[in-house]
Design a protein around this motif. Structure first.
Motif, mmCIF file in Angstrom:
data_model
loop_
_atom_site.group_PDB
_atom_site.id
_atom_site.type_symbol
_atom_site.label_atom_id
_atom_site.label_comp_id
_atom_site.label_asym_id
_atom_site.label_seq_id
_atom_site.Cartn_x
_atom_site.Cartn_y
_atom_site.Cartn_z
ATOM 1 N N ARG A 2 1.160 -1.166 0.077
ATOM 2 C CA ARG A 2 0.582 0.288 0.036
ATOM 3 C C ARG A 2 0.782 1.320 0.315
ATOM 4 O O ARG A 2 0.908 2.305 -0.786
ATOM 5 C CB ARG A 2 -1.252 -0.637 0.911
ATOM 6 C CG ARG A 2 -1.823 1.551 1.063
ATOM 7 C CD ARG A 2 -3.046 0.549 2.218
ATOM 8 N NE ARG A 2 -3.343 2.438 2.025
ATOM 9 C CZ ARG A 2 -3.643 2.720 3.715
ATOM 10 N NH1 ARG A 2 -2.912 2.285 4.887
ATOM 11 N NH2 ARG A 2 -4.465 3.983 3.645
ATOM 12 N N LYS A 4 3.604 1.592 -0.812
ATOM 13 C CA LYS A 4 4.601 1.768 -2.415
ATOM 14 C C LYS A 4 3.523 2.209 -3.487
ATOM 15 O O LYS A 4 4.054 3.401 -3.975
ATOM 16 C CB LYS A 4 4.912 0.459 -3.134
ATOM 17 C CG LYS A 4 5.682 -0.116 -4.130
ATOM 18 C CD LYS A 4 6.194 -1.359 -4.835
ATOM 19 C CE LYS A 4 7.322 -1.020 -6.383
ATOM 20 N NZ LYS A 4 7.122 -2.187 -6.281
ATOM 21 N N CYS A 5 2.979 2.374 -3.537
ATOM 22 C CA CYS A 5 1.285 2.718 -3.963
ATOM 23 C C CYS A 5 0.965 3.912 -4.398
ATOM 24 O O CYS A 5 0.984 4.163 -4.445
ATOM 25 C CB CYS A 5 0.194 1.730 -4.366
ATOM 26 S SG CYS A 5 0.168 -0.140 -4.959
ATOM 27 N N TYR A 8 3.784 5.885 -5.547
ATOM 28 C CA TYR A 8 4.486 6.256 -6.754
ATOM 29 C C TYR A 8 2.413 7.776 -7.133
ATOM 30 O O TYR A 8 2.694 8.260 -7.703
ATOM 31 C CB TYR A 8 3.915 4.864 -7.447
ATOM 32 C CG TYR A 8 4.963 4.212 -6.995
ATOM 33 C CD1 TYR A 8 6.069 4.982 -7.408
ATOM 34 C CD2 TYR A 8 4.879 2.928 -6.824
ATOM 35 C CE1 TYR A 8 7.499 3.857 -7.503
ATOM 36 C CE2 TYR A 8 5.953 2.163 -7.244
ATOM 37 C CZ TYR A 8 7.222 2.525 -7.599
ATOM 38 O OH TYR A 8 8.689 1.139 -7.877
ATOM 39 N N LEU A 9 1.660 7.005 -5.836
ATOM 40 C CA LEU A 9 0.323 8.680 -6.758
ATOM 41 C C LEU A 9 1.403 9.214 -6.123
ATOM 42 O O LEU A 9 0.668 10.398 -7.098
ATOM 43 C CB LEU A 9 -0.868 7.614 -5.765
ATOM 44 C CG LEU A 9 -1.862 8.812 -5.771
ATOM 45 C CD1 LEU A 9 -2.605 8.435 -7.214
ATOM 46 C CD2 LEU A 9 -2.856 8.404 -4.976
#
Length: 78
Positions: A2, A4-5, A8-9
């Motif tokens: 989570r 990591k996402c 990136y977001l």
């Protein structure tokens, strides 16, 4: 995963905001320049550069959040 996402977001949002800032500032500068020359506006065209302030703040916040979530992801992998 989570974190990591989210990292990136927020990095993508930071890049997107920088591009939107450039487009918005350039458009408003051209509009103000035309208005100053032909329509008789009293504000100079350089006033359009004041739009950079809120965009820069949002870009810094997104970059810091991206860094924060990246650090949390790296610490959770270890």
């Amino acid at each position: 995963m989570r974190n990591k996402c989210l990292s990136y977001l927020f990095a993508a949002m930071s890049i997107l905001l920088s591009n939107v800032m450039c487009v918005t500032t350039a458009y408003n500068y051209c509009s103000m320049q035309w208005c100053e020359q032909y329509a008789g506006c009293s504000a100079p065209a350089s006033v359009a550069f004041l739009l950079i302030i809120p965009f820069a703040f949002a870009i810094v916040v997104c970059a810091v959040l991206s860094w924060f979530f990246h650090r949390r992801f790296c610490n959770s992998v270890k």
